[in-house]
Design an enzyme around this catalytic site. Structure first.
Site, PDB file in Angstrom:
ATOM      1  N   HIS A  24       0.878  -1.311  -0.123  1.00  0.00           N
ATOM      2  CA  HIS A  24      -0.135  -0.084  -0.061  1.00  0.00           C
ATOM      3  C   HIS A  24       0.910   1.066  -0.025  1.00  0.00           C
ATOM      4  CE1 HIS A  24      -2.323  -3.257   1.784  1.00  0.00           C
ATOM      5  NE2 HIS A  24      -3.442  -2.604   1.060  1.00  0.00           N
ATOM      6  N   ASP A 149      -9.508   7.489   7.574  1.00  0.00           N
ATOM      7  CA  ASP A 149     -10.824   7.665   7.229  1.00  0.00           C
ATOM      8  C   ASP A 149     -11.436   6.428   7.244  1.00  0.00           C
ATOM      9  OD1 ASP A 149     -10.966  10.315   6.235  1.00  0.00           O
ATOM     10  OD2 ASP A 149      -9.456   9.766   4.745  1.00  0.00           O
ATOM     11  N   ASN A 179      -6.951  11.751   4.525  1.00  0.00           N
ATOM     12  CA  ASN A 179      -6.641  12.293   3.161  1.00  0.00           C
ATOM     13  C   ASN A 179      -8.105  12.253   2.140  1.00  0.00           C
ATOM     14  OD1 ASN A 179      -7.162   9.285   2.795  1.00  0.00           O
ATOM     15  ND2 ASN A 179      -4.951   9.079   3.003  1.00  0.00           N
ATOM     16  N   HIS A 254      -3.992   3.429  -3.209  1.00  0.00           N
ATOM     17  CA  HIS A 254      -4.217   2.993  -1.932  1.00  0.00           C
ATOM     18  C   HIS A 254      -3.329   1.676  -1.836  1.00  0.00           C
ATOM     19  CE1 HIS A 254      -6.000   1.275   1.879  1.00  0.00           C
ATOM     20  NE2 HIS A 254      -6.209   0.282   1.117  1.00  0.00           N
ATOM     21  N   ARG A 333     -22.166 -20.747  35.790  1.00  0.00           N
ATOM     22  CA  ARG A 333     -21.613 -19.156  36.065  1.00  0.00           C
ATOM     23  C   ARG A 333     -21.493 -18.868  37.562  1.00  0.00           C
ATOM     24  NH1 ARG A 333     -26.875 -15.225  35.408  1.00  0.00           N
ATOM     25  NH2 ARG A 333     -28.375 -16.315  36.527  1.00  0.00           N
ATOM     26  N   GLU A 386     -19.136  -4.633  23.387  1.00  0.00           N
ATOM     27  CA  GLU A 386     -18.677  -5.947  23.325  1.00  0.00           C
ATOM     28  C   GLU A 386     -17.270  -5.700  22.520  1.00  0.00           C
ATOM     29  OE1 GLU A 386     -23.003  -6.480  24.080  1.00  0.00           O
ATOM     30  OE2 GLU A 386     -21.670  -5.272  22.803  1.00  0.00           O
TER      31      GLU A 386
END
Length: 637
Positions: A24, A149, A179, A254, A333, A386
C-alpha cells in the site's frame, strides 16, 4: 535537511513495496512527514532496552502502512536491509499486518481495531502509574495511534473514543491521516461527519485540521498534544500518494504498486540524495530505577514479578474444599464466580463485563471499579461495547497480563473479529461467555445461542471450555493460568442444573479435555457411548440413570475438543471405532472429524422461540423420553 530525509524514507518504502509486488504505497507516501517528525522529535523508545517499562507505543490502526515504520527501524539499524527487501515475504521480520512484537507495538489488519487496542494499552499504563508511580514517574509514556478515514468509519472506533473520553485516558494521542480517500474513492460521498464536534462531545481535545505536509505545523501540533489534560486527536490533512505526479489524490494508489514510468516520474521530480544519520533515542536513566528499588523495595518486587509474568501459586486443594459444597447443583456461571473471587487475589488479574456484571457474575465487591480519572481499581465497566471490550483486553494483555472479559455467549458475534486477531497475535486472554444454551428461554431466539460455539471452535489456537461441574470449571481456570500464547473461552450456563456427578480420583484423565465421567464403567464393554458437555450433561445423566439397570452405557464429558485433540492416539481410542451418541445444544458438526464407527448427532439446526425451558426442550427434542428412544435404537443397531 528533514525534507531530504523524509523523501528518502518515502523512496525506500516505495522500493520495498515494488520489490514485494504488493503493498500500500499511498499511505506511507502521505504520512511520511507526520510519521517521521513524530519519530525524530517525540517518540520515546529505548531500542537497547526493549522491555523498558516507560517506552512509548506506536499503534497503526491502518496497519497496511506499517512499511514506513520498518524503514525507520532499518535506518536506525534495528532491522537489516534484507528485512526491508523481504517485505511481506514468508517468515520474514517484516510481514506487514497484523503484527505484534517487542519492536512493533501493534499494526492491525482490520481497520479501526488499533484504536481499541491502543486504548487498552493506555488504560494499562494508567493503572500501572497509579499503582507504582511514587516520587518518580515510572509510567508516564504516551500511546501514539495512527488511523485513517476508514478506521473512523468502522463502528468500533466510536466505541473506543467514547470509552477513552469517558474514562479520560489522557495518555492517548490519536493521529488522524485525513486524506479524504478510501478504496471506493472520495469519502465525501459516504463519510462527512463533523469530526471536531464528534470528538469534543466525547471529552477529547482536538487539534486541527493541520496541514500534514507543513513541518512547523506538524511539530507544534505534537507539542500541544503531549501537554493535553484530555485524550487528544490531531487531524492532519494529507495527500494520498504524495509526491507522485501520476497517482496522488487517487484511490488507486491505496493498494496498487506503480509501473516503471510512474516510478521514474517520482524519482525524477522529487528524489534528493541524503545520507541518513541515526536518531539518538530516549533513555530512562538507570539511576531512577535504582533509587526506586532502594526507597520502594516492595513495590519494586511486585512490579518486577508482574513484568516477568510470575504468578502467585494458587492453593487448589484449599479452593476445592472451601467451595465444593457451595457449588453442588448450581449453574456453572455461579460456580465460576466463586472460583473467580479466589483468583482476584492475583494482583495483576484485571477485567470486566460489557454491562452484564450482575448476569455474568464477574464482579467482586472487594475489588475497586475503575472510574474516570480514578485508575486504582481492577474491574472495568465496559458499557455496552462488546467489540471494544475484546480489543481493550488485547491491549491489556500485551507484554504479559492476566485479563478476562465477559458477556452472553450469543453476543460473542460482536467480538469474533478481535478474538481472531488475538489468536493470530498469540496473546493470552479468557473470554467468559454465560447463558450458553436455548434454556435462557423467554428471552427468545435473539438471546439463544445456536451457532456461536461452532464459530468459536473454528478459530485456530483458541481453547473452548464448556465445563459441567465444579471440578471441571476449576480445572479450566487453572489451565488458563498455564497458557502462554493461547486464549480461551469459558462457556457457562445461566440456569441451575444437577451437576453433582464426578469422581476426583479420575483427575489424570479429566485434565485431558475428554474423559469417562461415570468412571465405574471404564473396564467393562460398553453398548453405547454418550458424548456431551456442560449443562447438556444433565439430561444425559437423567437418561443414564434410567437405562443403566439394563445396559452398559459410558458417558464422556468432552469439555474441550482442542485439548482432547492434543492427546496421544492411545488415549483418543476411547471414541475411535465406537458407537456414539453426541448431544449438544448447538449446531456444531465438529464430531464427524473423529473416526467414529457409528454416530448419531442430536443437536440444533433451527432457531428457537420465546418460551419456558421445558417448552423449548420439547421444541428441540431435548427431552428425557426422546433421548431414551434414541439410545434404545442405537443399542439395537
Amino acid at each position: 535537511m528533514i525534507y531530504n530525509i523524509i523523501n528518502n524514507i518515502r523512496i525506500i518504502c516505495l522500493k520495498a513495496i515494488q520489490k514485494s509486488k504488493s503493498g500500500h504505497p499511498g499511505m506511507p507516501m502521505g504520512v511520511g512527514d507526520i510519521f517521521t517528525i513524530l519519530w525524530f522529535y517525540f517518540y520515546k523508545k529505548n531500542f537497547k532496552f526493549l522491555n523498558d517499562i516507560n517506552n512509548d507505543k506506536i499503534i497503526l490502526s491502518n496497519g497496511h502502512g506499517v512499511v514506513i515504520q520498518y524503514v525507520l527501524l532499518y535506518l536506525n539499524k534495528i532491522y537489516n536491509l534484507i528485512d526491508i527487501k523481504n517485505l511481506r515475504k514468508f517468515n520474514s521480520k517484516t510481514p506487514a499486518h497484523p503484527e505484534i512484537s517487542n519492536i512493533i507495538d501493534a499494526s492491525t489488519g482490520p481497520l479501526g481495531q488499533g484504536i481499541g487496542i491502543g486504548v487498552g494499552m493506555g488504560l494499562k499504563n494508567k493503572i500501572f502509574s497509579n499503582k507504582f508511580n511514587k516520587k518518580i514517574n515510572l509510567f508516564n509514556n504516551k500511546i501514539w495511534i495512527f488511523c485513517g478515514d476508514g478506521c473512523l468509519m468502522e463502528g468500533v472506533s466510536t466505541e473506543s473514543i467514547s470509552f477513552c473520553g469517558n474514562y479520560n485516558i489522557n495518555n492517548i494521542i490519536l493521529i488522524y491521516d485525513s486524506n479524504n480517500i478510501s478504496i471506493d474513492g472520495e469519502v465525501k460521498n459516504y463519510f462527512f461527519e463533523n469530526i471536531n464536534n464528534k470528538f469534543n462531545s466525547m471529552n477529547w481535545n482536538v487539534i486541527g485540521p493541520i496541514n500534514g505536509h507543513d513541518y512547523l505545523d506538524i511539530y507544534n501540533s505534537y507539542k500541544k498534544a503531549i501537554k493535553s489534560y484530555f485524550p487528544t486527536l490531531i487531524i492532519f490533512k494529507t495527500i494520498i500518494g504524495f509526491l507522485s505526479p501520476d497517482k496522488s489524490y487517487n484511490n488507486v494508489v491505496h493498494g496498487s504498486i506503480f509501473n516503471n514510468i510512474e516510478l521514474k516520474n517520482i524519482y525524477k521530480n522529487f528524489f534528493l540524495f541524503y545520507i541518513y544519520k541515526k536518531k539518538i533515542f530516549f533513555y530512562n536513566k538507570k539511576k531512577y530505577l535504582i533509587y526506586y528499588k532502594k526507597n520502594f523495595f516492595f513495590s519494586y518486587l511486585e512490579l518486577n514479578r508482574i513484568l516477568n509474568n510470575i504468578i502467585f501459586k494458587i492453593n487448589v486443594i484449599n479452593i476445592f474444599y472451601n467451595l465444593f459444597k457451595k457449588c453442588i447443583n448450581k449453574s456453572s456461571r455461579i460456580v465460576s464466580s466463586f472460583i473467580l473471587k479466589k483468583f482476584y487475589k492475583i494482583n495483576e488479574f484485571i477485567g470486566g463485563s460489557a454491562d452484564l456484571s450482575s448476569s455474568n457474575l464477574t464482579i467482586n465487591s472487594n475489588i475497586n471499579t475503575i472510574k474516570k480519572n480514578f485508575f486504582v481499581g481492577r474491574y472495568i465497566n465496559f458499557g455496552v461495547r462488546e467489540f471494544l471490550m475484546s480489543l481493550i483486553s488485547y491491549g491489556l494483555s500485551i507484554n504479559n497480563g492476566l485479563v478476562f472479559c465477559s458477556t452472553f455467549l450469543v453476543f460473542s458475534n460482536y467480538m469474533i473479529s478481535s478474538i481472531r486477531s488475538i489468536s493470530i497475535s498469540k496473546l493470552k486472554n479468557i473470554f467468559i461467555f454465560t447463558h450458553d444454551s436455548f434454556l435462557v428461554g423467554e428471552d427468545g431466539p435473539t438471546h439463544q445461542p445456536i451457532e456461536q460455539i461452532s464459530m468459536l471452535r473454528k478459530i485456530s489456537r483458541l481453547y473452548i471450555f464448556r465445563p459441567y461441574n465444579f471440578l471441571e470449571t476449576l480445572i479450566c481456570w487453572l489451565l488458563f493460568l498455564k497458557l502462554k500464547k493461547n486464549s480461551c473461552c469459558l462457556i457457562l450456563s445461566r440456569q441451575n442444573y444437577k451437576n453433582n456427578f464426578f469422581n476426583i480420583y479420575n483427575i489424570k484423565n479429566i485434565i485431558k479435555g475428554c474423559y469417562i465421567i461415570n468412571f465405574n464403567c471404564i473396564n467393562s464393554k460398553s453398548e453405547l457411548i454418550i458424548l456431551s458437555s456442560g449443562s447438556d450433561l444433565e439430561i444425559v445423566f437423567e437418561c443414564y440413570f434410567y437405562l443403566k439397570k439394563y445396559f452398559n452405557i459410558i458417558i464422556l464429558s468432552i469439555y474441550c475438543n482442542f485439548l482432547f485433540d492434543k492427546q496421544k492416539k492411545n488415549y483418543k481410542k476411547i471414541i475411535i471405532n465406537k458407537k456414539i451418541l453426541v448431544l449438544e445444544s448447538s449446531n456444531d458438526d465438529i464430531w464427524y472429524k473423529y473416526n467414529i464407527k457409528k454416530i448419531f448427532l442430536l443437536n440444533i439446526k433451527k432457531y428457537g422461540k420465546s418460551g419456558s425451558g421445558n417448552e423449548l426442550k420439547k421444541f428441540f427434542n431435548f427431552t428425557k423420553k426422546n433421548l431414551i428412544k434414541i439410545c434404545l435404537y442405537l443399542i439395537n443397531l
